[in-house]
Every structure is written in structure tokens, then in C-alpha cells.
Design an enzyme around this catalytic site. Structure first.
Site, PDB file in Angstrom:
ATOM      1  N   ASP A  72      63.305  -0.132  89.630  1.00  0.00           N
ATOM      2  CA  ASP A  72      62.742  -1.101  90.569  1.00  0.00           C
ATOM      3  C   ASP A  72      61.221  -0.985  90.458  1.00  0.00           C
ATOM      4  O   ASP A  72      60.699  -0.293  89.556  1.00  0.00           O
ATOM      5  CB  ASP A  72      63.288  -0.878  91.997  1.00  0.00           C
ATOM      6  CG  ASP A  72      62.753   0.395  92.638  1.00  0.00           C
ATOM      7  OD1 ASP A  72      62.023   1.162  91.973  1.00  0.00           O
ATOM      8  OD2 ASP A  72      63.078   0.622  93.815  1.00  0.00           O
ATOM      9  N   THR A 113      62.071   7.331  94.594  1.00  0.00           N
ATOM     10  CA  THR A 113      62.533   8.716  94.776  1.00  0.00           C
ATOM     11  C   THR A 113      63.631   9.117  93.802  1.00  0.00           C
ATOM     12  O   THR A 113      63.935  10.304  93.676  1.00  0.00           O
ATOM     13  CB  THR A 113      63.121   8.889  96.190  1.00  0.00           C
ATOM     14  OG1 THR A 113      64.210   7.959  96.329  1.00  0.00           O
ATOM     15  CG2 THR A 113      62.070   8.620  97.262  1.00  0.00           C
ATOM     16  N   HIS A 166      84.814  22.574  81.991  1.00  0.00           N
ATOM     17  CA  HIS A 166      84.092  21.475  82.643  1.00  0.00           C
ATOM     18  C   HIS A 166      84.825  20.146  82.473  1.00  0.00           C
ATOM     19  O   HIS A 166      84.784  19.285  83.344  1.00  0.00           O
ATOM     20  CB  HIS A 166      82.670  21.392  82.103  1.00  0.00           C
ATOM     21  CG  HIS A 166      81.926  22.676  82.268  1.00  0.00           C
ATOM     22  ND1 HIS A 166      81.609  23.189  83.503  1.00  0.00           N
ATOM     23  CD2 HIS A 166      81.496  23.580  81.354  1.00  0.00           C
ATOM     24  CE1 HIS A 166      80.993  24.351  83.344  1.00  0.00           C
ATOM     25  NE2 HIS A 166      80.919  24.613  82.059  1.00  0.00           N
ATOM     26  N   CYS A 183      63.613   4.864  90.350  1.00  0.00           N
ATOM     27  CA  CYS A 183      63.085   4.162  91.524  1.00  0.00           C
ATOM     28  C   CYS A 183      62.025   5.067  92.133  1.00  0.00           C
ATOM     29  O   CYS A 183      61.592   6.025  91.489  1.00  0.00           O
ATOM     30  CB  CYS A 183      64.187   3.774  92.505  1.00  0.00           C
ATOM     31  SG  CYS A 183      65.088   5.141  93.252  1.00  0.00           S
ATOM     32  N   HIS A 212      77.382  20.740  81.940  1.00  0.00           N
ATOM     33  CA  HIS A 212      78.493  20.958  82.863  1.00  0.00           C
ATOM     34  C   HIS A 212      79.098  19.676  83.424  1.00  0.00           C
ATOM     35  O   HIS A 212      80.274  19.653  83.756  1.00  0.00           O
ATOM     36  CB  HIS A 212      78.037  21.830  84.050  1.00  0.00           C
ATOM     37  CG  HIS A 212      77.834  23.262  83.676  1.00  0.00           C
ATOM     38  ND1 HIS A 212      77.722  24.265  84.609  1.00  0.00           N
ATOM     39  CD2 HIS A 212      77.724  23.866  82.458  1.00  0.00           C
ATOM     40  CE1 HIS A 212      77.555  25.428  83.991  1.00  0.00           C
ATOM     41  NE2 HIS A 212      77.532  25.214  82.682  1.00  0.00           N
TER      42      HIS A 212
HETATM   43  C1  RB5 Z   1      61.178   1.207  97.200  1.00  0.00           C
HETATM   44  O1  RB5 Z   1      60.076   1.195  98.047  1.00  0.00           O
HETATM   45  C2  RB5 Z   1      61.944   2.511  97.360  1.00  0.00           C
HETATM   46  O2  RB5 Z   1      62.652   2.499  98.549  1.00  0.00           O
HETATM   47  C3  RB5 Z   1      62.870   2.696  96.183  1.00  0.00           C
HETATM   48  O3  RB5 Z   1      62.129   2.710  95.017  1.00  0.00           O
HETATM   49  C4  RB5 Z   1      63.681   3.974  96.153  1.00  0.00           C
HETATM   50  O4  RB5 Z   1      62.862   5.084  96.330  1.00  0.00           O
HETATM   51  C5  RB5 Z   1      64.866   4.018  96.982  1.00  0.00           C
HETATM   52  O5  RB5 Z   1      65.642   4.988  96.994  1.00  0.00           O
END
Ligand code: RB5
Length: 141
Positions: A8, A67, A133, A65, A98
């Protein structure tokens, strides 16, 4: 290796870095988007990358993304997708040895470029260990 990448807006910059790195290493990279910094919804890109892995068009997928959490939640909803959110190379290696992870998730706002490329390098190079595994993976299906 044929690898699909997707992100994203929060992961766009890191995804571009990873795609360039993988191409330099001789991999075939399929970029499922996004392609601009406009705000978009991460499940859309997770769905595209996971479908490419599930249907065999790509051997592995990498999702980024902000996080990595949203991408890993979205990817693991897909049957036969084993997505691993990694912040360093040890878990990246273990996710292959694993767990036979076929999708790697990264947080573009969490890991710096050098750590991210180290994770990708190790994750792409590591083989599944099989054996006990494999028995455990069978229990997930
Ligand atoms: C976008 O702002 C953010 O929420 C997305 O990139 C991600 O971190 C969501 O888990």
C-alpha cells in the site's frame, strides 16, 4: 525465482527498493501495485499477490505496508498462504526452514532499508527443512 511484490502507500518506497534489489539478483519480479503514494487499501494488494502465489504464477510473494501487520492479517486469510511478518533475518530464516512461509510481510515504517534487504536476502535464499515441520504444516490445512 518468480516473486510477486505488493504494497500500500505505507510500503511503497520499501517495495520499490526490494523490487530493484530482487531484479538485480536475477529474479523475475511481478509488481502488483500500488504504484503511487495515493492512499489505498492494503487488502486489495494482499489479495492480488496471494492469488498469484496460490495459482502458481509466482513461487513467493512479498507484501509491504506501514507496519506489515495489515498485510500479514490479510494474506493469512488465504488458503495455502503462510505469511510471515519479519523484523530481522533470524525470524525470516526460520519462517522458511520451519514454516515454509510463501509470503513475507514487512513494515515500511518499521524496518530500515538495510535491515529490510537483509531480511529479503535471507528469506529468498532459505529452503524449507521438511521432516517434522511438514507434518505440522499438514495440520494447518
Ligand atoms: C496505512 O496508513 C497503514 O494503516 C497500513 O500501511 C498498515 O500499516 C496497516 O496495517
Amino acid at each position: 525465482m518468480n516473486i510477486s511484490v505488493g504494497s500500500d502507500h505505507g510500503g511503497l518506497e520499501l517495495k520499490r527498493l526490494i523490487a530493484g534489489y530482487l531484479r538485480e539478483q536475477g529474479h523475475e519480479v511481478r509488481d502488483a501495485g500500488c504504484h503511487s503514494g495515493e492512499s489505498v487499501d492494503y487488502p486489495d494488494f494482499a489479495d492480488t499477490v496471494c492469488e498469484l502465489v496460490r495459482n502458481g504464477s509466482c513461487e513467493r510473494g512479498i507484501l509491504v505496508c506501514g507496519t506489515g501487520i495489515g498485510m500479514s492479517i490479510a494474506a493469512n486469510r488465504h488458503r495455502d498462504i503462510r505469511a510471515a511478518l519479519c523484523h530481522e533475518s533470524y525470524t525470516a530464516r526460520m519462517s522458511r526452514e520451519h514454516n515454509d512461509a510463501n509470503v513475507l510481510c514487512l513494515g515500511g515504517r518499521v524496518v530500515g532499508p538495510e535491515i529490510a534487504l537483509d531480511i529479503v536476502r535471507v528469506w529468498v535464499a532459505t529452503e524449507f527443512a521438511g521432516g517434522r515441520h511438514q507434518r505440522r504444516l499438514a495440520k494447518l490445512s
